[in-house]
Design an enzyme around this catalytic site. Sequence first.
Site, PDB file in Angstrom:
ATOM      1  N   PHE A   1       0.819  -1.226   0.000  1.00  0.00           N
ATOM      2  CA  PHE A   1       0.000   0.000   0.000  1.00  0.00           C
ATOM      3  C   PHE A   1       0.843   1.263   0.000  1.00  0.00           C
ATOM      4  CE2 PHE A   1       0.898  -0.014   4.547  1.00  0.00           C
ATOM      5  CZ  PHE A   1       0.994   1.341   4.823  1.00  0.00           C
TER       6      PHE A   1
ATOM      7  N   GLU B   1      -4.943  -3.727  -1.924  1.00  0.00           N
ATOM      8  CA  GLU B   1      -6.382  -3.466  -1.914  1.00  0.00           C
ATOM      9  C   GLU B   1      -6.726  -2.205  -1.103  1.00  0.00           C
ATOM     10  OE1 GLU B   1      -4.609  -5.798  -0.546  1.00  0.00           O
ATOM     11  OE2 GLU B   1      -5.655  -6.975   0.969  1.00  0.00           O
ATOM     12  N   ARG B   2      -5.713  -1.631  -0.407  1.00  0.00           N
ATOM     13  CA  ARG B   2      -6.004  -0.417   0.375  1.00  0.00           C
ATOM     14  C   ARG B   2      -6.070   0.826  -0.500  1.00  0.00           C
ATOM     15  NH1 ARG B   2      -5.736  -3.550   4.021  1.00  0.00           N
ATOM     16  NH2 ARG B   2      -3.946  -4.427   5.103  1.00  0.00           N
TER      17      ARG B   2
ATOM     18  N   SER C   1       5.293  -6.967   3.419  1.00  0.00           N
ATOM     19  CA  SER C   1       5.887  -7.292   4.719  1.00  0.00           C
ATOM     20  C   SER C   1       6.653  -8.620   4.637  1.00  0.00           C
ATOM     21  CB  SER C   1       4.775  -7.373   5.768  1.00  0.00           C
ATOM     22  OG  SER C   1       3.813  -8.312   5.351  1.00  0.00           O
TER      23      SER C   1
ATOM     24  N   CYS D   1       9.441   1.859   3.674  1.00  0.00           N
ATOM     25  CA  CYS D   1      10.362   0.759   4.004  1.00  0.00           C
ATOM     26  C   CYS D   1      11.762   1.295   4.218  1.00  0.00           C
ATOM     27  CB  CYS D   1      10.350  -0.296   2.922  1.00  0.00           C
ATOM     28  SG  CYS D   1      11.104   0.275   1.411  1.00  0.00           S
TER      29      CYS D   1
ATOM     30  N   GLU E   1       9.182  -4.316  13.111  1.00  0.00           N
ATOM     31  CA  GLU E   1       8.899  -3.128  12.298  1.00  0.00           C
ATOM     32  C   GLU E   1       7.590  -2.503  12.789  1.00  0.00           C
ATOM     33  OE1 GLU E   1       7.540  -3.788   8.186  1.00  0.00           O
ATOM     34  OE2 GLU E   1       8.897  -2.184   7.560  1.00  0.00           O
TER      35      GLU E   1
HETATM   36  P1  NAD Z   1       1.510  -6.578   3.096  1.00  0.00           P
HETATM   37  O1  NAD Z   1       2.529  -7.649   3.197  1.00  0.00           O
HETATM   38  O2  NAD Z   1       0.374  -6.588   4.041  1.00  0.00           O
HETATM   39  O3  NAD Z   1       0.839  -6.597   1.623  1.00  0.00           O
HETATM   40  C1  NAD Z   1       1.617  -6.606   0.459  1.00  0.00           C
HETATM   41  C2  NAD Z   1       0.829  -7.312  -0.641  1.00  0.00           C
HETATM   42  O4  NAD Z   1       0.588  -8.671  -0.254  1.00  0.00           O
HETATM   43  C3  NAD Z   1      -0.526  -6.694  -0.912  1.00  0.00           C
HETATM   44  O5  NAD Z   1      -0.767  -6.674  -2.304  1.00  0.00           O
HETATM   45  C4  NAD Z   1      -1.484  -7.615  -0.178  1.00  0.00           C
HETATM   46  O6  NAD Z   1      -2.762  -7.687  -0.787  1.00  0.00           O
HETATM   47  C5  NAD Z   1      -0.791  -8.961  -0.251  1.00  0.00           C
HETATM   48  N1  NAD Z   1      -1.089  -9.804   0.915  1.00  0.00           N
HETATM   49  C6  NAD Z   1      -1.386  -9.384   2.172  1.00  0.00           C
HETATM   50  N2  NAD Z   1      -1.592 -10.441   2.981  1.00  0.00           N
HETATM   51  C7  NAD Z   1      -1.413 -11.545   2.232  1.00  0.00           C
HETATM   52  C8  NAD Z   1      -1.480 -12.947   2.510  1.00  0.00           C
HETATM   53  N3  NAD Z   1      -1.776 -13.418   3.730  1.00  0.00           N
HETATM   54  N4  NAD Z   1      -1.236 -13.808   1.499  1.00  0.00           N
HETATM   55  C9  NAD Z   1      -0.930 -13.356   0.272  1.00  0.00           C
HETATM   56  N5  NAD Z   1      -0.859 -12.038  -0.039  1.00  0.00           N
HETATM   57  C10 NAD Z   1      -1.087 -11.141   0.923  1.00  0.00           C
HETATM   58  O7  NAD Z   1       2.298  -5.185   3.129  1.00  0.00           O
HETATM   59  P2  NAD Z   1       1.683  -3.720   3.196  1.00  0.00           P
HETATM   60  O8  NAD Z   1       1.131  -3.490   4.550  1.00  0.00           O
HETATM   61  O9  NAD Z   1       0.831  -3.453   2.022  1.00  0.00           O
HETATM   62  O10 NAD Z   1       3.006  -2.847   3.002  1.00  0.00           O
HETATM   63  C11 NAD Z   1       3.861  -2.493   4.049  1.00  0.00           C
HETATM   64  C12 NAD Z   1       5.043  -3.441   4.127  1.00  0.00           C
HETATM   65  O11 NAD Z   1       5.766  -3.436   2.894  1.00  0.00           O
HETATM   66  C13 NAD Z   1       6.062  -3.020   5.187  1.00  0.00           C
HETATM   67  O12 NAD Z   1       6.519  -4.175   5.842  1.00  0.00           O
HETATM   68  C14 NAD Z   1       7.175  -2.373   4.381  1.00  0.00           C
HETATM   69  O13 NAD Z   1       8.431  -2.378   4.996  1.00  0.00           O
HETATM   70  C15 NAD Z   1       7.163  -3.229   3.164  1.00  0.00           C
HETATM   71  N6  NAD Z   1       7.792  -2.572   2.021  1.00  0.00           N
HETATM   72  C16 NAD Z   1       9.000  -3.059   1.609  1.00  0.00           C
HETATM   73  C17 NAD Z   1       9.644  -2.449   0.555  1.00  0.00           C
HETATM   74  C18 NAD Z   1      10.957  -2.984   0.077  1.00  0.00           C
HETATM   75  O14 NAD Z   1      11.367  -2.655  -1.047  1.00  0.00           O
HETATM   76  N7  NAD Z   1      11.647  -3.795   0.851  1.00  0.00           N
HETATM   77  C19 NAD Z   1       9.062  -1.343  -0.084  1.00  0.00           C
HETATM   78  C20 NAD Z   1       7.824  -0.885   0.371  1.00  0.00           C
HETATM   79  C21 NAD Z   1       7.195  -1.519   1.426  1.00  0.00           C
END
Ligand code: NAD
Length: 498
Positions: A149, A176-177, A226, A281, A383
């Site tokens: 998101f 989806e957010r 994440s 991140c 985190e």
């Molecule tokens: P998230 O892991 O909740 O979601 C990421 C994606 O995975 C979304 O498209 C979501 O729909 C999907 N998803 C969520 N739960 C799932 C599940 N149980 N099974 C399969 N798919 C699932 O992450 P978020 O809250 O959207 O984003 C924040 C996180 O992303 C933080 O941890 C941040 O550090 C990380 N991030 C990392 C980078 C990087 O390059 N390392 C960059 C940006 C964000």
Amino acid sequence: MREIGHFIGGKHVRGTSGRKADVFEPMTGDVIATVDLATKAELRAAVENAKAAQPAWGATNPQRRARVLMKFLELVQRDYDALAELLAREHGKTIPDAKGDIQRGLEVVEFSLGIPHLMKGEYTEGAGPGIDIYSMRQPLGVVAGITPFNFPAMIPMWKFGPAIAAGNAFILKPSERDPGVPMRLAELMIEAGLPAGILNVVNGDKDVVDAIIDDPDVKAIGFVGSSPIAEYIYGRGCANGKRVQAFGGAKNHMIIMPDADMNQVADALIGAGYGSAGERCMAISVAVPVGEDTANRLVEALVPRVEALKIGPSTDVNADFGPLVTREALNRVKSYVEAGVSEGAKLLVDGRNFTMQGYENGFYMGGCLFDHVTTDMRIYKEEIFGPVLSIVRAKDYQEALRLPTEHEYGNGVAIYTRDGDAARDFAAKVDVGMVGVNVPIPVPIAYYTFGGWKRSGFGDLNQHGADGIRFYTKTKTVTSRWPSGIKDGADFVIPTMG
Ligand code: NAD
């Protein structure tokens, strides 16, 4: 109320699952849209469209493919303000910060304009008697990106820019957010002349993500989110024989050496720790002053700055940061602050009770600052992803170097110092993927690669830069000779060039 479906085969289509998610406007707390959550069958429809369209796109010469991306850049520039406002309304970040989100994505699309050069292979004439060898890069076919998101413009563009330039068809599964901007980007790609079916957006949650991981026609998945989800997608995707790169969470430290300019340090920490409400991140979430005197000076410089942070609605261009993305995220961050207090860290600034006048239902909180945080505390180990900065006091440089090196995450890190030797030693030894020397958020520019180490990144290629092209292409090597170079008779020995 806007109803967001999917974008398949160049058209908007409504979801059929009957399952939907609310899209909030974090600054007011209102639901401003709903988004359909795709089924396995809807994913399959997107993959079929992509599969049908890809061969012709892959066979289009790379210069023509680059021209479509060039037009796309123009169209995004045309719609910049509207895109930034939509992004800010769905995500919560401020409009200037939303513009930065779009810009950092565009830079990777710009880099991808060099695809005719980036796809070039190698050639060796006369590698053996009458033998020439050459290599070529080819697209993988249908590939996917699953994105978080917190950068709803930048990260989708980091994925589909290089992949589409390289001749693949792409399935994007945004968060989806805040799916509004990714959907607009897909429309703009079609307006730029991209053939239908080359960029498809399927919205959804775990159901559609699992369908992507298990679909035999999806050859590669680039994930950002994440760490637990990154690890899951990496493991299951690899087990299914796919190419997967999965980037995860972070705990980015900033080391402050005794000789650092404390005003510069405090300004850098304020921006990098609290910008975008800490939902980056690459946000700095741990400050590590070296020595008691440095720590005391740091606290003195930071406290008034944290207290003066200007929190505002996303449309307030003068705000330092806006609300968090959802109420759930807000509650989670507040519970971390409670955990820090009960674990014995000293809460110097408490932003938990902040309310925004006129926006009482928005997901706001003020900046929080902890001192005397220790490595056994949850607020250090996990985190938080909110406007919370922790100070961990280190007695000397060696201890400061050990902290990010031994932390399970290894995304970004920074050192502030005037001492070139210390900076050089730190950059060489720290076990983290991206290092800043007097730069608080060392996000590499588009033509370098971006990637964290340890639990911040699963897989062996980084995002964007040369690795972005490598990830979404495969190399074929051709060894050739012509009849004049072939000797009579069978040869039963392994061929050598000797
Ligand atoms: P998230 O892991 O909740 O979601 C990421 C994606 O995975 C979304 O498209 C979501 O729909 C999907 N998803 C969520 N739960 C799932 C599940 N149980 N099974 C399969 N798919 C699932 O992450 P978020 O809250 O959207 O984003 C924040 C996180 O992303 C933080 O941890 C941040 O550090 C990380 N991030 C990392 C980078 C990087 O390059 N390392 C960059 C940006 C964000």
